[in-house]
Scaffold this active site. Structure first.
Site, PDB file in Angstrom:
ATOM      1  N   ARG A 108       0.814  -1.216   0.000  1.00 31.82           N
ATOM      2  CA  ARG A 108       0.000   0.000   0.000  1.00 31.82           C
ATOM      3  C   ARG A 108       0.844   1.260   0.000  1.00 31.82           C
ATOM      4  O   ARG A 108       0.657   2.169  -0.809  1.00 31.82           O
ATOM      5  CB  ARG A 108      -0.910   0.038   1.252  1.00 31.82           C
ATOM      6  CG  ARG A 108      -2.177  -0.722   1.142  1.00 31.82           C
ATOM      7  CD  ARG A 108      -2.597  -1.189   2.521  1.00 31.82           C
ATOM      8  NE  ARG A 108      -1.628  -2.161   2.985  1.00 31.82           N
ATOM      9  CZ  ARG A 108      -1.739  -3.456   2.761  1.00 31.82           C
ATOM     10  NH1 ARG A 108      -2.798  -3.924   2.182  1.00 31.82           N
ATOM     11  NH2 ARG A 108      -0.802  -4.299   3.142  1.00 31.82           N
ATOM     12  N   THR A 109       1.779   1.334   0.966  1.00 30.25           N
ATOM     13  CA  THR A 109       2.458   2.608   1.196  1.00 30.25           C
ATOM     14  C   THR A 109       3.300   3.021  -0.009  1.00 30.25           C
ATOM     15  O   THR A 109       3.224   4.172  -0.450  1.00 30.25           O
ATOM     16  CB  THR A 109       3.305   2.520   2.477  1.00 30.25           C
ATOM     17  OG1 THR A 109       2.466   2.035   3.530  1.00 30.25           O
ATOM     18  CG2 THR A 109       3.851   3.870   2.875  1.00 30.25           C
ATOM     19  N   LYS A 149      25.744  -4.451  -1.585  1.00 33.05           N
ATOM     20  CA  LYS A 149      27.211  -4.509  -1.550  1.00 33.05           C
ATOM     21  C   LYS A 149      27.753  -3.754  -0.356  1.00 33.05           C
ATOM     22  O   LYS A 149      28.949  -3.508  -0.254  1.00 33.05           O
ATOM     23  CB  LYS A 149      27.789  -3.913  -2.838  1.00 33.05           C
ATOM     24  CG  LYS A 149      27.375  -4.628  -4.099  1.00 33.05           C
ATOM     25  CD  LYS A 149      27.979  -3.938  -5.322  1.00 33.05           C
ATOM     26  CE  LYS A 149      27.485  -4.558  -6.616  1.00 33.05           C
ATOM     27  NZ  LYS A 149      27.815  -3.726  -7.769  1.00 33.05           N
ATOM     28  N   ARG A 165      11.287   4.047   4.014  1.00 33.47           N
ATOM     29  CA  ARG A 165      10.851   3.017   4.969  1.00 33.47           C
ATOM     30  C   ARG A 165      12.078   2.215   5.336  1.00 33.47           C
ATOM     31  O   ARG A 165      12.833   1.765   4.467  1.00 33.47           O
ATOM     32  CB  ARG A 165       9.792   2.113   4.349  1.00 33.47           C
ATOM     33  CG  ARG A 165       9.538   0.879   5.213  1.00 33.47           C
ATOM     34  CD  ARG A 165       8.329   0.120   4.801  1.00 33.47           C
ATOM     35  NE  ARG A 165       7.111   0.826   5.160  1.00 33.47           N
ATOM     36  CZ  ARG A 165       5.899   0.280   5.106  1.00 33.47           C
ATOM     37  NH1 ARG A 165       5.746  -0.961   4.697  1.00 33.47           N
ATOM     38  NH2 ARG A 165       4.842   0.988   5.463  1.00 33.47           N
ATOM     39  N   HIS A 210       4.850   5.912  11.785  1.00 31.66           N
ATOM     40  CA  HIS A 210       4.416   5.771  10.397  1.00 31.66           C
ATOM     41  C   HIS A 210       3.420   6.912  10.189  1.00 31.66           C
ATOM     42  O   HIS A 210       2.214   6.705  10.143  1.00 31.66           O
ATOM     43  CB  HIS A 210       3.774   4.392  10.223  1.00 31.66           C
ATOM     44  CG  HIS A 210       3.454   3.993   8.814  1.00 31.66           C
ATOM     45  ND1 HIS A 210       3.563   4.856   7.739  1.00 31.66           N
ATOM     46  CD2 HIS A 210       3.015   2.800   8.301  1.00 31.66           C
ATOM     47  CE1 HIS A 210       3.213   4.199   6.639  1.00 31.66           C
ATOM     48  NE2 HIS A 210       2.876   2.963   6.960  1.00 31.66           N
TER      49      HIS A 210
HETATM   50  C1  NCD Z   1       1.926  -1.263   8.386  1.00 29.12           C
HETATM   51  C2  NCD Z   1       3.411  -1.047   8.449  1.00 29.12           C
HETATM   52  O1  NCD Z   1       4.149  -1.508   7.598  1.00 29.12           O
HETATM   53  O2  NCD Z   1       3.784  -0.384   9.372  1.00 29.12           O
HETATM   54  N1  NCD Z   1       1.359  -1.424   7.136  1.00 29.12           N
HETATM   55  C3  NCD Z   1       1.109  -0.318   6.376  1.00 29.12           C
HETATM   56  O3  NCD Z   1       1.962   0.498   6.111  1.00 29.12           O
HETATM   57  N2  NCD Z   1      -0.163  -0.149   5.944  1.00 29.12           N
HETATM   58  C4  NCD Z   1       1.435  -2.179   9.379  1.00 29.12           C
HETATM   59  C5  NCD Z   1       1.894  -3.597   9.370  1.00 29.12           C
HETATM   60  O4  NCD Z   1       2.896  -3.966   8.779  1.00 29.12           O
HETATM   61  O5  NCD Z   1       1.216  -4.381  10.039  1.00 29.12           O
END
Ligand code: NCD
Length: 311
Positions: free
Chosen positions: A58-59, A86, A108, A136
């Protein structure tokens, strides 16, 4: 202009005015996110680089879509195929990408604090797309946006965050944002996944879902993050589902207007029953759609702040 931050690293410390500025901007972006209005040009000629060191469905797609809807070049950096394998460091990787083209880094990373380090070493704006168990922020914003859109307000609502609070950056961002906007937040889950210290920060804790469910306006159900559990926090998944899983039987005791949320990915049949995830009270897919509008708002605001010399 209420927003002057070049980086969005977390929701902790954001004021009510700043949060409201993003939510209002996201509201203005929503018709574009729904493709009811044409794409914009606010970020024309800019490059938004997705740096995802952890998996995402999703993100990452949501940020890339948001960047394109603003007219930016969306560049996805494939970590698995890169020189990170590497041994190139985060900062070296970012500086080299910046030397090609990067106005915004969306990052991320498995380590809490990685986005802050990046922000200290780059000229680009930095948006945290999830760092370890820390924050997040765009997920917190899109959850809050969805609550405000569905119920018309945030202030005065009682919001339950249910499940694996300990490992959840989604829980942390939601908690800070909701608190600043005047909601009552109850963190619900098994004692091993409910850090006591959060109680002293102004959040209520409960191990008894059935006791608190009737009082909730919203329940945000979290995934059990089994990949972050080095030790055994739970007797069994079946036991977890029995005590803390949201199913149709439990829901019968909730307010008729209870809003059910989940950031995804869901473990169906564990923390949420399929009938509830797909049921009439669920706004899970609206959350995903709203994610694009919220990320458009964030990309637009941080880029504008960067252009004005914001920090
Ligand atoms: C979450 C995450 O990666 O922090 N998912 C997301 O971004 N929608 C939550 C999760 O991994 O459970």
């Amino acid at each position: 202009m209420t927003w002057s931050r070049k980086h969005l690293l977390g929701l902790e410390g954001l004021t009510r005015e700043e949060l409201t500025a993003v939510l209002d901007e996201a509201g203005a972006m929503k018709p574009v996110a729904l493709r009811q209005k044409p794409r914009l040009k606010d970020l024309a000629g800019r490059a938004v680089v997705n740096l995802f060191f952890e998996s995402s469905t999703r993100t990452s797609n949501s940020f890339a879509t948001a960047a394109r809807y603003l007219g930016a070049d969306a560049i996805s950096f494939a970590v698995a195929a890169s020189a990170v394998k590497k041994g190139e460091s985060l900062v070296d990787t970012a500086r080299n990408l910046e030397a090609i083209a990067a106005d915004v880094f969306v990052i991320r990373h498995g380590a809490a604090g990685a986005p802050r380090i990046l922000a200290e070493h780059t000229r680009a704006a930095v948006v945290n797309a999830g760092d370890g168990q820390h924050e997040h922020p765009t997920q917190g914003l899109l959850d809050i946006f969805t609550i405000r859109e569905t119920l018309g307000r945030v202030e005065g609502l009682t919001v339950g965050i249910l499940g694996d609070i300990r490992h959840s950056r989604v829980a942390r961002s939601n908690m800070w944002g909701l608190k600043a906007l005047g909601a009552r937040v109850i963190l619900i889950g098994p004692p091993t996944l409910l850090p006591r210290e959060l109680g002293s920060l102004g959040f209520e804790l409960s191990e008894d879902l059935d006791a608190v469910l009737p009082g909730l306006d919203v329940v945000n159900v979290l995934r059990l993050q089994l990949e972050r559990m080095e030790q055994s926090f739970l007797p069994s998944l079946r036991e977890y589902a029995r005590c803390w899983g949201l199913d149709a039987r439990r829901l019968a005791a909730a307010k008729p207007g209870l809003v059910v949320m989940h950031p995804g990915p869901t473990n169906r049949g564990v923390e949420i029953a399929p009938a509830v995830a797909d049921g009439p009270r669920s706004v899970i897919l609206e959350q995903v759609t709203n994610g694009v509008a919220v990320r458009m708002a964030v990309l637009k605001l941080v880029t504008a702040a960067a252009a004005e010399g914001g920090r």
